[in-house]
Design an enzyme around this catalytic site. Structure first.
Site, PDB file in Angstrom:
ATOM      1  N   GLY A  75       0.806  -1.213   0.000  1.00 35.04           N
ATOM      2  CA  GLY A  75       0.000   0.000   0.000  1.00 35.04           C
ATOM      3  C   GLY A  75       0.837   1.259   0.000  1.00 35.04           C
ATOM      4  O   GLY A  75       2.027   1.250  -0.294  1.00 35.04           O
TER       5      GLY A  75
ATOM      6  N   HIS B 231       4.684   1.915  -7.893  1.00 33.87           N
ATOM      7  CA  HIS B 231       3.705   0.823  -7.844  1.00 33.87           C
ATOM      8  C   HIS B 231       2.823   0.825  -9.093  1.00 33.87           C
ATOM      9  O   HIS B 231       2.534  -0.232  -9.665  1.00 33.87           O
ATOM     10  CB  HIS B 231       2.802   0.971  -6.606  1.00 33.87           C
TER      11      HIS B 231
ATOM     12  N   GLN C 146       7.671  -9.492   7.910  1.00 38.84           N
ATOM     13  CA  GLN C 146       8.913  -8.988   7.335  1.00 38.84           C
ATOM     14  C   GLN C 146       9.460  -7.767   8.062  1.00 38.84           C
ATOM     15  O   GLN C 146      10.476  -7.205   7.652  1.00 38.84           O
ATOM     16  CB  GLN C 146       8.744  -8.676   5.847  1.00 38.84           C
TER      17      GLN C 146
ATOM     18  N   GLU D  84      12.513  -3.429  -9.583  1.00 40.18           N
ATOM     19  CA  GLU D  84      13.945  -3.674  -9.459  1.00 40.18           C
ATOM     20  C   GLU D  84      14.589  -2.845  -8.355  1.00 40.18           C
ATOM     21  O   GLU D  84      15.745  -3.087  -8.007  1.00 40.18           O
ATOM     22  CB  GLU D  84      14.640  -3.400 -10.795  1.00 40.18           C
ATOM     23  N   LYS D  85      13.874  -1.881  -7.788  1.00 41.88           N
ATOM     24  CA  LYS D  85      14.457  -1.101  -6.686  1.00 41.88           C
ATOM     25  C   LYS D  85      14.839  -2.013  -5.529  1.00 41.88           C
ATOM     26  O   LYS D  85      15.904  -1.867  -4.930  1.00 41.88           O
ATOM     27  CB  LYS D  85      13.496  -0.014  -6.196  1.00 41.88           C
TER      28      LYS D  85
ATOM     29  N   GLN E 100      15.272  -8.476  -2.994  1.00 36.13           N
ATOM     30  CA  GLN E 100      13.951  -9.089  -2.861  1.00 36.13           C
ATOM     31  C   GLN E 100      13.550  -9.776  -4.169  1.00 36.13           C
ATOM     32  O   GLN E 100      13.026 -10.899  -4.161  1.00 36.13           O
ATOM     33  CB  GLN E 100      12.920  -8.031  -2.488  1.00 36.13           C
TER      34      GLN E 100
ATOM     35  N   SER F 154       9.799   5.666  -3.239  1.00 36.74           N
ATOM     36  CA  SER F 154       9.601   4.737  -2.135  1.00 36.74           C
ATOM     37  C   SER F 154       8.533   5.287  -1.208  1.00 36.74           C
ATOM     38  O   SER F 154       8.418   6.509  -1.039  1.00 36.74           O
ATOM     39  CB  SER F 154      10.909   4.557  -1.354  1.00 36.74           C
ATOM     40  N   SER F 155       7.761   4.395  -0.613  1.00 37.21           N
ATOM     41  CA  SER F 155       6.766   4.835   0.367  1.00 37.21           C
ATOM     42  C   SER F 155       7.435   5.565   1.525  1.00 37.21           C
ATOM     43  O   SER F 155       6.863   6.479   2.116  1.00 37.21           O
ATOM     44  CB  SER F 155       5.972   3.636   0.890  1.00 37.21           C
TER      45      SER F 155
END
Length: 283
Positions: free
Chosen positions: A31, A37, A61, A150-151, A155, A187-188
């Site tokens: 979110g 996103h 996580q 890809e950031k 992960q 980024s959030s």
């Protein structure tokens, strides 16, 4: 767009699509959606007939002292953004739905190799939580494709390895990092930064580019390049967590013969932890 929060509703909708011969692409998120996103959703729409997005702030996580409780939750805003992209289905489960027995009794997945080092050192248990929730979401959604940015390159490699090792029938599609005009990766967590801090934060990507330029010019002194980068970050007001020049496939330290490299970096700016990377081809 329909928003569902139960497994039964999700599976019913996806089953109907599959019976109609339609393909499904999946974008798992936590979110607080931004253009990064949305680029994943756009890619998903380009490869499949139907797109499912999930919003779930995954407690497994987050480690002790991390920002689980403070992590921004903006569901109404996120829904509007996804509706504007004609997303087909939004899945918004609660922790009780994903982990009905609680975290302590939940089976988990440990991906060896690529989960070690880098963020795996700084955030113990993080990739266990990522792999477990993504595997569970794959089982719930049963997509043909899944899109990841890809950031979060480590992960991405963890998910790719898990899918390969466990023979999960999902094609993983990487999507390039979206950046602000300054070069700062979207980024959030950028929402925690002031305008002045965002100016400081752009030094991270600038430093990655400088290191990449040195490598491409034939400078193979990895230790010296790493030290130089950490010195620059520190001088700018960032606190380096790690700055690693590695082989892209394995994420192990680069050797002289490696041609496909990536620089993985993380640094703190105040209480905000920034991550970024830059891929380099030396062919």
């Amino acid at each position: 767009m329909q928003t569902v929060s139960t497994i039964q509703s999700l599976r019913s909708r996806v089953k109907a699509w599959k019976q109609a011969g339609l393909t499904v692409a999946f974008v798992p998120t936590m979110g607080n959606l931004h253009q990064g996103h949305f680029s994943l959703v756009e890619k998903a729409k380009s490869v499949a007939d139907k797109v499912v997005v999930s919003i779930f702030v995954n407690p497994m996580q987050f480690g002790a002292g991390e920002d689980l409780d403070k992590y921004p939750r903006t569901l109404e805003q996120d829904q509007l953004g996804l509706e504007a992209l004609d997303t087909d289905l939004l899945f918004t489960p609660t922790p009780d739905i994903i982990y009905p027995k609680g975290l302590d009794a939940q089976s988990y997945i440990e991906v060896l190799g690529v989960s070690e080092g880098h963020c795996g050192v700084s955030r113990p248990g993080h990739f266990r939580g990522v792999a477990t929730v993504v595997a569970k979401l794959f089982n719930l959604v049963q997509p043909d494709y899944a899109c990841f940015g890809e950031k979060d390159f480590q992960q991405l490699q963890v998910i790719r390895t898990m899918v390969e090792d466990l023979s999960i029938p999902v094609e993983i599609i990487p999507v390039a990092t979206k950046r602000l005009a300054s070069g700062l990766a979207m980024s959030s967590r950028n929402g925690y930064l002031s305008d002045e801090e965002k100016e400081t934060a752009k030094v991270l990507f600038q430093t990655l580019n400088e290191t990449a330029a040195a490598l491409q010019s034939g400078n193979g002194e990895i230790e010296a390049l790493t030290l130089e980068a950490n010195t620059k970050l520190t001088a700018a007001g960032l606190q380096p967590d790690y700055y690693n020049i590695v082989a892209r496939q394995t994420l192990k330290p680069a050797n002289l013969g490696d041609k496909q490299l990536i620089i993985l970096a993380a640094a703190f700016l105040g209480n905000v932890r920034l991550i970024d990377n830059l891929q380099i081809n030396l062919d």
